[in-house]
Write a protein that holds these residues in place. Structure first.
Motif, PDB file in Angstrom:
ATOM      1  N   UNK A 219      -7.734  -6.073   2.030  1.00 52.42           N
ATOM      2  CA  UNK A 219      -8.591  -5.849   2.876  1.00 52.42           C
ATOM      3  C   UNK A 219      -8.360  -4.768   3.866  1.00 52.42           C
ATOM      4  N   UNK A 220      -7.115  -4.747   4.417  1.00 48.49           N
ATOM      5  CA  UNK A 220      -6.417  -3.876   5.451  1.00 48.49           C
ATOM      6  C   UNK A 220      -6.396  -2.611   4.865  1.00 48.49           C
ATOM      7  N   UNK A 221      -5.726  -2.778   3.529  1.00 46.48           N
ATOM      8  CA  UNK A 221      -5.555  -1.291   2.804  1.00 46.48           C
ATOM      9  C   UNK A 221      -6.852  -0.601   2.354  1.00 46.48           C
ATOM     10  N   UNK A 222      -7.959  -1.472   1.969  1.00 43.73           N
ATOM     11  CA  UNK A 222      -9.064  -0.678   1.496  1.00 43.73           C
ATOM     12  C   UNK A 222      -9.698  -0.195   2.522  1.00 43.73           C
ATOM     13  N   UNK A 223      -9.631  -0.987   3.820  1.00 41.41           N
ATOM     14  CA  UNK A 223     -10.207  -0.327   5.050  1.00 41.41           C
ATOM     15  C   UNK A 223      -9.785   0.863   5.258  1.00 41.41           C
ATOM     16  N   UNK A 224      -8.589   1.078   5.402  1.00 35.05           N
ATOM     17  CA  UNK A 224      -7.725   2.147   5.913  1.00 35.05           C
ATOM     18  C   UNK A 224      -7.884   3.495   4.957  1.00 35.05           C
ATOM     19  N   UNK A 225      -7.545   3.210   3.650  1.00 31.45           N
ATOM     20  CA  UNK A 225      -7.718   4.662   2.971  1.00 31.45           C
ATOM     21  C   UNK A 225      -9.132   4.713   2.620  1.00 31.45           C
ATOM     22  N   UNK A 226     -10.005   3.829   2.293  1.00 30.71           N
ATOM     23  CA  UNK A 226     -11.485   4.014   2.316  1.00 30.71           C
ATOM     24  C   UNK A 226     -11.966   5.025   3.394  1.00 30.71           C
ATOM     25  N   UNK A 227     -11.606   4.573   4.747  1.00 26.67           N
ATOM     26  CA  UNK A 227     -12.076   5.413   5.894  1.00 26.67           C
ATOM     27  C   UNK A 227     -11.479   6.781   5.953  1.00 26.67           C
ATOM     28  N   UNK A 228     -10.015   6.774   5.474  1.00 24.87           N
ATOM     29  CA  UNK A 228      -9.492   8.054   5.505  1.00 24.87           C
ATOM     30  C   UNK A 228     -10.154   9.086   4.404  1.00 24.87           C
ATOM     31  N   UNK A 229     -10.680   8.580   3.376  1.00 19.85           N
ATOM     32  CA  UNK A 229     -11.208   9.556   2.337  1.00 19.85           C
ATOM     33  C   UNK A 229     -12.579   9.815   2.870  1.00 19.85           C
ATOM     34  N   UNK A 230     -13.401   8.745   3.458  1.00 24.72           N
ATOM     35  CA  UNK A 230     -14.779   8.939   4.017  1.00 24.72           C
ATOM     36  C   UNK A 230     -14.690   9.879   5.245  1.00 24.72           C
ATOM     37  N   UNK A 231     -14.106   9.566   5.959  1.00 21.27           N
ATOM     38  CA  UNK A 231     -14.191  10.231   7.557  1.00 21.27           C
ATOM     39  C   UNK A 231     -12.847  11.167   7.598  1.00 21.27           C
TER      40      UNK A 231
END
Length: 269
Positions: A219-231
């Motif tokens: 979950x943490x890995x997905x939140x961090x890297x999805x947030x980095x790619x999106x924002x």
């Protein structure tokens, strides 16, 4: 064999729930948003038309000077201009368009489906990690030291473990929920759906390969890297991510030390 059948039936039930319970609500919300947007556009058009007619009726005999003319949005100074939505872009925090906002809204109810999927993945791996040692102790107590080699976990032990998982989420889960949803990066319905789906996919894949993995790490890995790619990487709280990674590293020696201390008291005191 029967476990795969149960898993397949569970997925079918989740798909049916998403189709007949979630999707009608999504369609209704999107329809309401479109109606509201159309009413706003029609209201703006009608007010513009009425204003033009009033100006034509009340127009003076002499043409007004340039200083008396109203300033349009395009003629406003740069410091007074309102940023127009340009649409979402990768690696940057941009203003979405109306269509993109409606598309985001559709993922609000779809999160229920991914919550089902994530709960299934969590029970198949993380809860199994917790019930495995307890089942070994239970089997040893009832049937001897070597009885746990081929024994299955009783259903009532798994049911009790699932009940305590639900209790823990409702009592202390709000702390982690706030960290995951607010303190790492900005998460909307769309990003939350991507995070949940990716995490569930990783956990289920690990379960099918007999690998005990952590839903929290996924979950943490997905939140961090999805947030980095999106924002963008600047819009991710890397200090918070560092604290989380440090907590992962610290829990290993702490749990091992506590277990070793308990064994020491058991055999030497």
């Amino acid at each position: 064999g029967y476990k795969l059948i149960i898993a397949a039936v569970s997925f079918v039930v989740m798909l049916l729930a998403a189709q007949f319970l979630v999707m009608p609500t999504v369609r209704k919300q999107v329809s309401e948003m479109r109606s509201e947007a159309n009413s706003q556009n029609s209201g703006a058009s009608s007010s513009t038309g009425t204003g033009s007619m009033d100006l034509a009726q009340d127009a003076p005999s002499e043409p007004p000077s340039r200083s008396d003319l109203p300033v349009s949005n395009e003629q406003k100074p740069p410091d007074e201009e309102v940023p127009t939505p340009k649409g979402m872009a990768l690696f940057s925090l941009t203003v979405p368009t109306q269509e993109q906002l409606m598309a985001r809204k559709t993922f609000q109810m779809l999160l229920i489906y991914t919550a089902f999927l994530e709960s299934f993945a969590h029970g198949s791996n993380d809860t199994a990690n917790a019930t495995g040692p307890f089942t070994a102790i239970w089997s040893t107590y009832h049937d001897g030291r070597y009885a746990c080699a081929g024994e299955y976990t009783p259903w009532y032990i798994m049911a009790i473990a699932g009940a305590f998982v639900a209790l823990g989420v409702n009592v202390f889960g709000y702390r982690v929920i706030k960290t995951m949803g607010e303190r790492i990066t900005q998460v909307d319905y769309h990003l939350a759906f991507c995070t949940e789906f990716a995490s569930a996919f990783a956990v289920i894949t690990g379960t099918m390969t007999n690998m005990p993995i952590s839903t929290t790490h996924c979950q943490v890995g997905a939140v961090v890297f999805i947030g980095a790619v999106a924002s963008g990487f600047r819009n991710v709280s890397w200090p918070m991510f560092g604290q989380i990674a440090l907590s992962w590293a610290v829990t290993l020696p702490i749990s091992g030390g506590v277990a070793a201390l308990m064994i020491f008291f058991r055999f030497f005191i």
